[in-house]
Scaffold this motif. Structure first.
Motif, PDB file in Angstrom:
ATOM      1  N   GLU A  78       1.061  -1.216  -0.021  1.00 31.05           N
ATOM      2  CA  GLU A  78      -0.124   0.032  -0.082  1.00 31.05           C
ATOM      3  C   GLU A  78       0.812   1.308  -0.034  1.00 31.05           C
ATOM      4  O   GLU A  78       0.552   2.298  -0.680  1.00 31.05           O
ATOM      5  CB  GLU A  78      -1.114   0.068   1.232  1.00 31.05           C
ATOM      6  N   MET A  81       2.606   1.633  -3.466  1.00 33.05           N
ATOM      7  CA  MET A  81       1.485   1.779  -4.545  1.00 33.05           C
ATOM      8  C   MET A  81       1.121   3.137  -4.532  1.00 33.05           C
ATOM      9  O   MET A  81       0.818   4.005  -5.296  1.00 33.05           O
ATOM     10  CB  MET A  81       0.344   0.921  -4.449  1.00 33.05           C
ATOM     11  N   GLU A  82       1.053   3.830  -3.292  1.00 38.74           N
ATOM     12  CA  GLU A  82       0.440   5.091  -3.057  1.00 38.74           C
ATOM     13  C   GLU A  82       1.365   6.212  -3.419  1.00 38.74           C
ATOM     14  O   GLU A  82       0.993   7.254  -3.962  1.00 38.74           O
ATOM     15  CB  GLU A  82      -0.087   5.543  -1.753  1.00 38.74           C
ATOM     16  N   HIS A  87       0.457   1.271 -10.850  1.00 39.62           N
ATOM     17  CA  HIS A  87      -0.720   0.720 -11.171  1.00 39.62           C
ATOM     18  C   HIS A  87      -1.214   1.522 -12.321  1.00 39.62           C
ATOM     19  O   HIS A  87      -2.128   1.265 -13.121  1.00 39.62           O
ATOM     20  CB  HIS A  87      -1.865   0.904 -10.180  1.00 39.62           C
ATOM     21  N   TYR A 124      -7.066  -6.053  -6.341  1.00 39.37           N
ATOM     22  CA  TYR A 124      -6.318  -4.746  -5.711  1.00 39.37           C
ATOM     23  C   TYR A 124      -5.938  -3.639  -6.425  1.00 39.37           C
ATOM     24  O   TYR A 124      -6.193  -2.436  -6.574  1.00 39.37           O
ATOM     25  CB  TYR A 124      -5.423  -5.286  -4.970  1.00 39.37           C
ATOM     26  N   MET A 128      -7.048   0.253  -6.667  1.00 33.21           N
ATOM     27  CA  MET A 128      -6.142   1.332  -6.839  1.00 33.21           C
ATOM     28  C   MET A 128      -6.286   2.143  -8.182  1.00 33.21           C
ATOM     29  O   MET A 128      -6.480   3.468  -7.798  1.00 33.21           O
ATOM     30  CB  MET A 128      -4.606   1.077  -6.721  1.00 33.21           C
ATOM     31  N   ARG A 132      -7.772   6.281  -8.161  1.00 34.42           N
ATOM     32  CA  ARG A 132      -6.910   7.237  -8.771  1.00 34.42           C
ATOM     33  C   ARG A 132      -8.064   7.884  -9.766  1.00 34.42           C
ATOM     34  O   ARG A 132      -8.113   9.167 -10.149  1.00 34.42           O
ATOM     35  CB  ARG A 132      -5.643   6.731  -9.566  1.00 34.42           C
TER      36      ARG A 132
END
Length: 183
Positions: A78, A81-82, A87, A124, A128, A132
């Motif tokens: 997490e 990815m953030e 992604h 997942y 995400m 976004r």
């Protein structure tokens, strides 16, 4: 040998002594330079060895990344990815996620299989992407819905619309209208 010859011989010997002293000084300086070069060489070798050990240690950590507990691994996923938004690449999937966090694909499959929110890594990743896209829909009102979806990593607008509807219970267009009515 007379006195002049003797004095000439002494001068000649003194000259040889001077030449030898200069040569000795040159050798001492050269020896000092070589010693410094050897010190630098051994310092570089020591640093290279340390770097090799760090690389080996890093590889071991990656190989043992599967040993992290589920919470630690999910927190790592997490956070990265953030922060890095991988992604948004439409080709980002399970294999890329595994490489991204330094674990195996089978470890990720198990992680998401036991997850209460997302049953697969792709679920997942889509989640995400949906988050976004919601951000883009809100922050970029001049963009079309398709542009927001594409920028978030979706390649097929129909798939995006279906996933958005399933997740939020409304279409992306309805979501944008809701946001605009609140302004």
């Amino acid at each position: 040998m007379n006195k002049t010859e003797y004095e000439e011989k002494i001068k000649e010997l003194e000259h040889h002594v001077e030449v030898l002293q200069k040569a000795n000084l040159d050798l001492v300086n050269r020896n000092l330079q070589l010693s410094q070069q050897m010190d630098a060489y051994y310092d570089v070798r020591r640093r290279v060895q340390m770097l090799k050990e760090l690389v080996i240690r890093h590889q071991e950590l990656i190989q043992h990344a599967d040993l992290r507990n589920d919470d630690e691994l999910m927190a790592l996923i997490e956070t990265r990815m953030e922060k890095e938004l991988p992604h948004q690449d439409p080709n980002f999937g399970l294999a890329e996620l595994a490489e991204f966090v330094g674990t195996s694909q089978s470890r990720l499959i198990d992680l998401f299989r036991h997850s209460t929110l997302h049953k697969t890594a792709n679920d997942y990743i889509d989640y995400m992407r949906l988050l976004r896209s919601m951000y883009y829909i809100q922050s970029q009102p001049s963009w079309g819905i398709a542009a927001c979806a594409q920028e978030a990593g979706f390649t097929v607008i129909r798939t995006f619309n279906r996933k958005f509807q399933d997740a939020l219970g409304m279409t992306p267009h309805e979501f944008r209208q809701l946001l605009e009515s609140g302004r």
